[in-house]
Design a protein around this motif. Structure first.
Motif, short mmCIF file in Angstrom:
data_model
loop_
_atom_site.label_atom_id
_atom_site.label_comp_id
_atom_site.label_asym_id
_atom_site.label_seq_id
_atom_site.Cartn_x
_atom_site.Cartn_y
_atom_site.Cartn_z
N LEU A 197 -8.91 15.88 -19.39
CA LEU A 197 -9.24 15.45 -18.03
C LEU A 197 -9.64 16.62 -17.14
CD1 LEU A 197 -6.62 12.63 -17.45
CD2 LEU A 197 -9.00 12.44 -18.14
N ALA A 198 -9.06 17.81 -17.40
CA ALA A 198 -9.44 18.98 -16.60
C ALA A 198 -10.91 19.32 -16.81
CB ALA A 198 -8.57 20.17 -16.96
N SER A 199 -11.39 19.17 -18.03
CA SER A 199 -12.80 19.44 -18.32
C SER A 199 -13.71 18.46 -17.58
CB SER A 199 -13.09 19.31 -19.81
OG SER A 199 -12.35 20.25 -20.52
N SER A 200 -13.31 17.18 -17.59
CA SER A 200 -14.11 16.18 -16.90
C SER A 200 -14.14 16.46 -15.41
CB SER A 200 -13.52 14.79 -17.10
OG SER A 200 -13.64 14.43 -18.43
N LEU A 201 -12.98 16.87 -14.91
CA LEU A 201 -12.88 17.20 -13.48
C LEU A 201 -13.78 18.38 -13.16
CD1 LEU A 201 -11.42 16.38 -10.94
CD2 LEU A 201 -9.52 17.84 -11.60
N ALA A 202 -13.86 19.34 -14.09
CA ALA A 202 -14.73 20.50 -13.90
C ALA A 202 -16.19 20.05 -13.78
CB ALA A 202 -14.58 21.49 -15.05
N VAL A 203 -16.58 19.12 -14.65
CA VAL A 203 -17.96 18.62 -14.62
C VAL A 203 -18.22 17.89 -13.31
CG1 VAL A 203 -19.62 17.10 -15.75
CG2 VAL A 203 -18.08 18.48 -17.14
N LEU A 204 -17.25 17.05 -12.90
CA LEU A 204 -17.42 16.31 -11.64
C LEU A 204 -17.54 17.26 -10.46
CD1 LEU A 204 -17.40 13.61 -10.03
CD2 LEU A 204 -14.92 13.78 -9.94
N SER A 205 -16.65 18.25 -10.42
CA SER A 205 -16.63 19.17 -9.28
C SER A 205 -17.94 19.96 -9.20
CB SER A 205 -15.39 20.07 -9.38
OG SER A 205 -15.70 21.42 -9.28
N GLN A 206 -18.46 20.31 -10.38
CA GLN A 206 -19.73 21.02 -10.45
C GLN A 206 -20.89 20.14 -9.95
OE1 GLN A 206 -19.83 24.00 -11.00
NE2 GLN A 206 -21.97 24.46 -11.35
N LEU B 14 -19.24 24.53 -19.25
CA LEU B 14 -18.43 24.09 -18.12
C LEU B 14 -17.13 23.46 -18.60
CD1 LEU B 14 -19.09 24.28 -15.17
CD2 LEU B 14 -20.11 22.02 -15.27
N ARG B 15 -17.23 22.69 -19.68
CA ARG B 15 -16.05 22.00 -20.20
C ARG B 15 -15.03 22.97 -20.79
NH1 ARG B 15 -15.58 16.65 -20.67
NH2 ARG B 15 -17.39 15.40 -20.12
N PRO B 18 -12.14 25.34 -17.88
CA PRO B 18 -10.73 25.16 -17.51
C PRO B 18 -9.78 25.81 -18.51
CG PRO B 18 -11.93 23.10 -17.28
CD PRO B 18 -12.87 24.06 -17.95
N LEU B 81 -15.93 26.74 -11.15
CA LEU B 81 -15.27 25.45 -11.23
C LEU B 81 -15.04 24.80 -9.87
CD1 LEU B 81 -12.67 26.27 -14.01
CD2 LEU B 81 -14.57 24.67 -14.20
N TYR B 110 -6.29 22.45 -10.50
CA TYR B 110 -7.72 22.28 -10.72
C TYR B 110 -8.45 21.92 -9.43
CZ TYR B 110 -5.96 21.98 -15.49
OH TYR B 110 -5.32 22.23 -16.68
N TRP B 177 -14.79 9.12 -9.74
CA TRP B 177 -14.31 9.41 -11.09
C TRP B 177 -13.87 8.07 -11.65
CZ3 TRP B 177 -9.76 13.31 -12.36
CH2 TRP B 177 -9.89 13.74 -13.71
N GLN B 193 -18.63 10.34 -12.37
CA GLN B 193 -18.21 10.89 -13.66
C GLN B 193 -17.46 9.79 -14.39
OE1 GLN B 193 -18.77 13.79 -15.14
NE2 GLN B 193 -17.19 13.90 -16.70
N GLU B 195 -15.25 8.15 -17.35
CA GLU B 195 -14.21 8.53 -18.31
C GLU B 195 -13.98 7.31 -19.18
OE1 GLU B 195 -12.86 11.85 -19.26
OE2 GLU B 195 -13.40 11.69 -17.17
#
Lengths: 214, 214
Positions: A197-206, B14-15, B18, B81, B110, B177, B193, B195
């Motif tokens: 989920l942290a990776s997905s959040l990184a993509v969203l934030s970007q 990016l993924r 984190p 990030l 995050y 999200w 995003q 999920e």
């Protein structure tokens, strides 16, 4: 249906397949017999050429102006997804996320049956979540043997994830679905699907930033 | 740090960011000042060339035989990030998954703070989950204004997801999200995003098959 070369299907196509499957089944219930890629694209908010390319992996051909035979299309997609065979799974870590996954009835439609939970907390042993019993980690071996468990789901905290992975592998499980934010060390014949989920959040934030910078 | 061109960073890189960030911070705590890409690759189970390529996006250069300055590297990755700025979020749908996300303290690391829950169930209104209050959907407007909410998280069932997305968008939220297994229709300036656990399961099931066919 052995002419389908499953290994050649790209991951993005594969990721769209469950949505196709659900959508086509909803049409099937309405008694619809043929479906066009344009209609699918419209209803699923995709572009028609994308849908056409994805459907090509089923090795079926649509009839001009009529479309694809719905039942054959569903059958081919289910074959690709492997949802015509059920896999049994156990979930290690019956916290909030573990409970969410145990309670989600939808996985059965996707060929996955989570039959039990595993947790170190003695207070949870013997209790049920959504009708599935919680066992201590020492029970994994017995559970695997008695229920033909194919998949181990890991929802324990990061620091215990490798231990649980080792325990699953030791007991013959060759597929792990890992929700802990760590990279697992496993033998080469074990498949790991990471859900980070942290990776997905990184993509969203970007993507939010890119949107603002436009 | 404005020389970093964030738009050019590929999603796979990016993924991984984190994981780099967490790992580098764990070194920092130990008092380590320089870190080599080989060490990072070893500990994170990646290949060194991959780590080197990923670190190039920070626009920092490592010193030969010494490596990267740890603090500068962490700073650059956090900038990429966006975790140096906090985003407030609300979560719509306080079921098991919603509770899991509300209870996960790690999101703060995050840059994400989920400050409240939204649910249609009257019994949940005014109750707290992990210290966050649950409000009725009608309160979204007030919540957004009072707390500068940037992100709406959707964990409602599939059939209510579009309604919640519309409500978020109507109240000025431009990033969603989405954990519901549906494709949302949103205006072009809204970032979504997705999920989708069914998609991940499809990829896992496919990879298990490939493994068996080898």
């Amino acid at each position: 249906m052995t002419q389908i070369d499953r290994q050649s299907i790209p991951v993005p196509t594969l990721r769209r397949m469950p949505a196709y499957c659900n959508y086509l089944k909803s049409l099937s219930v309405k008694g619809i017999v043929y479906v066009s890629t344009t209609a699918v694209a419209n209803d699923l908010n995709l572009i028609p050429i994308q849908v056409r390319k994805d459907f090509e992996y089923t090795r079926l051909s649509g009839k001009p102006k009529i479309g694809y035979n719905l039942e054959l299309l569903i059958e081919a997609i289910e074959y690709i997804l492997g949802w015509n065979k059920m896999s049994n799974a156990v979930i290690a870590g019956v916290g909030n996320l573990g409970k969410a996954l145990l309670s989600y009835q939808g996985f059965k439609n996707y060929g996955l049956d989570i039959i039990a939970g595993i947790d170190q907390d003695k207070k949870k042993h013997g209790k049920e979540v959504a009708g599935r019993k919680v066992y201590p980690p020492e029970q994994i071996g017995v559970l695997v043997k008695e229920n033909k468990i194919g998949i181990g789901i890991i929802t324990v905290p990061a620091e215990s994830a490798q231990l649980m992975a080792d325990l699953f592998v030791k007991n013959g499980i060759t597929a792990l679905w890992n929700f802990a934010p760590v990279r697992l060390n496993v033998p080469a014949d074990v498949v790991v699907q990471n859900e980070n989920l942290a990776s997905s959040l990184a993509v969203l934030s970007q993507r939010i930033k890119q949107q603002k910078e436009k």
